[in-house]
Scaffold this active site. Sequence first.
Site, short mmCIF file in Angstrom:
data_model
loop_
_atom_site.label_atom_id
_atom_site.label_comp_id
_atom_site.label_asym_id
_atom_site.label_seq_id
_atom_site.Cartn_x
_atom_site.Cartn_y
_atom_site.Cartn_z
N CYS A 1 0.86 -1.18 0.00
CA CYS A 1 0.00 0.00 0.00
C CYS A 1 0.90 1.23 0.00
CB CYS A 1 -0.95 0.02 1.20
SG CYS A 1 -0.14 0.16 2.78
N CYS B 1 5.35 3.05 17.74
CA CYS B 1 5.50 2.09 18.83
C CYS B 1 6.44 2.69 19.88
CB CYS B 1 6.05 0.77 18.30
SG CYS B 1 6.40 -0.44 19.58
N CYS C 1 0.78 2.35 10.15
CA CYS C 1 -0.53 2.99 9.96
C CYS C 1 -1.56 2.37 10.89
CB CYS C 1 -0.98 2.86 8.51
SG CYS C 1 -1.19 1.16 7.95
N HIS D 1 -1.43 -1.85 10.01
CA HIS D 1 -0.09 -2.40 10.22
C HIS D 1 0.42 -2.17 11.65
CE1 HIS D 1 0.28 -2.07 5.64
NE2 HIS D 1 0.20 -3.35 5.95
N HIS E 1 1.87 -5.15 13.86
CA HIS E 1 3.18 -5.08 14.51
C HIS E 1 3.09 -5.60 15.95
CE1 HIS E 1 7.07 -3.51 15.85
NE2 HIS E 1 6.44 -2.84 16.81
N HIS F 1 5.69 -4.77 22.85
CA HIS F 1 5.31 -3.73 21.88
C HIS F 1 3.80 -3.44 21.95
CE1 HIS F 1 9.26 -4.06 19.70
NE2 HIS F 1 9.21 -5.23 20.30
N CYS G 1 -3.03 1.23 24.28
CA CYS G 1 -2.46 -0.07 24.65
C CYS G 1 -3.28 -1.17 23.98
CB CYS G 1 -2.49 -0.25 26.17
SG CYS G 1 -1.90 -1.89 26.70
N CYS H 1 -4.70 -3.79 26.56
CA CYS H 1 -5.93 -3.34 27.23
C CYS H 1 -7.04 -3.05 26.23
CB CYS H 1 -5.67 -2.07 28.04
SG CYS H 1 -4.41 -2.25 29.31
N CYS I 1 -14.17 12.15 16.82
CA CYS I 1 -14.63 11.80 15.47
C CYS I 1 -16.15 11.83 15.39
CB CYS I 1 -14.09 10.44 15.04
SG CYS I 1 -14.47 9.10 16.20
N HIS J 1 -14.85 4.12 15.44
CA HIS J 1 -14.49 5.37 14.77
C HIS J 1 -15.64 5.79 13.87
CE1 HIS J 1 -11.90 8.43 13.09
NE2 HIS J 1 -12.04 7.94 11.87
#
EC number: 3.4.19.12
Length: 525
Positions: free
Chosen positions: A37, A46, A54, A61, A65, A87, A100, A103, A173, A476
Amino acid sequence: MTFCGCSAVNVNSRDISAGLGWELGCAVCVSPPWDVCRSNKSPWVCLTCSSVHCGRYVNGHAKKHYEDAQIPMTNHKKTEKQEKVQHTVCMDCSSYSTYCYRCDDFVVNDTKLGLVQKVREHLQNLENSAFTSDRHRKRKLLENSSLNSKLLKVNGSTTALCATGLRNLGNTCFMNAILQSLSNIQQFCCYFKELPAVELRNGKTAGRRTYHTRSQGDNNVSLVEEFRKTLCALWQGSQTAFSPESLFYVVWKIMPNFRGYQQQDAHEFMRYLLDHLHLELQGGFNGVSRSVILQENSSLTASSKCCINGASTVVTAIFGGILQNEVNCLICRKTNLKFDPLRYLSLDIPSQFRNKRTKNQENGPMCTLRDCLRSFTDLEELDETELYMCHKCKKKQKSTKKFWIQKLPKVLCLHLKRFHWTAYLRNKVDTYVEFPLRGLDMKCYLLEPENSGPESCLYDLAAVVVHHGSGVGSGHYTAYAAHEGRWFHFNDSTVTLTDEETVVKAKAYILFYVERQAKSGSDKL
């Protein structure tokens, strides 16, 4: 979405500020192979290894990760440090919020050394320095161009993209999607943009343009004025997203339900916003009633106003209709009629369609907007928990209920009930509902359809609010809206040109339909 403290912040956060530059983009998206992309939208860094990826509403991604870091190590024993560093914590490079993944929530605590705040300040400094260095270049480009806006290709020709995004102030948003939708309802938006500016202060600051921030304690605020300023800023062709901070401050002052930075329901916000705009316009500000402007506006005649109680305003003139609630006692057959103001219709998604989640899914018939409208207006027998108090029988009796629309509004707002309570939590109905872009015919839902003109019951879609995610407290909001014959997708600060095929595939949460204007005699020829 609520903010909470998280122990993973202390374990997974590192001092990564030295390795960050301003050109932040997804390590996967902006690196070869290019066929993955090309997006550099919504970068998340991170806080363990400083890699940038992204967000989940672009290509996801950043979440991948985190998931890759959870793969258990094989063939050798992990150390205690390897077990803890996973991470899990990342930061939004736009709003500087910390999230997080363990969480599955935003977190507010910091390390003992304040490393999270250090990263946040470093990102802010990068943004400020980039803005300063870029200002001269933008000014030069504007001087050499007759278009003070973005340029894009449409059908091989260059055209101006005059839409402006709204910055996310921290889970705002829900507000941005509603504001962008209302800004594309032309008659409603133009009324506010034509209002004269209101001076909120006296004395030395009189005559100056004033701005509010959330740190101010001034009670002398006007929702109408800040709403007007926001609408004026959205279609000026600015390449920089507008920050609705002043409007959000007023929202905090007069709508306590929306204080804080947790995710809110977009429909509830729209309802509160329109109600408070209506009340302020009724009472005026600083002793001057703004309903005078409504009376002087020839396009909003007395016949178009609809307000059962109180004075009419542009809110009731545009969104106002009349709903008739008809209850019949099944014992004595007495009919009770009640008339309620109509500003939106909240429609249930029929239960038989709730397993069909995509447009192309083949298990069963497709749920349409007409199915939802029919479910709302069909005759319904009230159950034992909703017995009607019959004044003739002088006790609660079994009864039937039916809704009729006595008067349609100029802008028909349809809210699909996608959230419902179960025994312990509020779930989302993720069913795809097919809706028309043009020619929504509301005549069959009218109490007296014979009194309506041939085109007065036809509506065309103006805007759609979409909720992405699984719950009302998370996820969102984005919006699609039509402007001058083209469709735009509004995702906070990002505005992109889109097409009708993409719009009709959206899982709508709120639909705004505008009454089709009757054609003049010359148009019919």
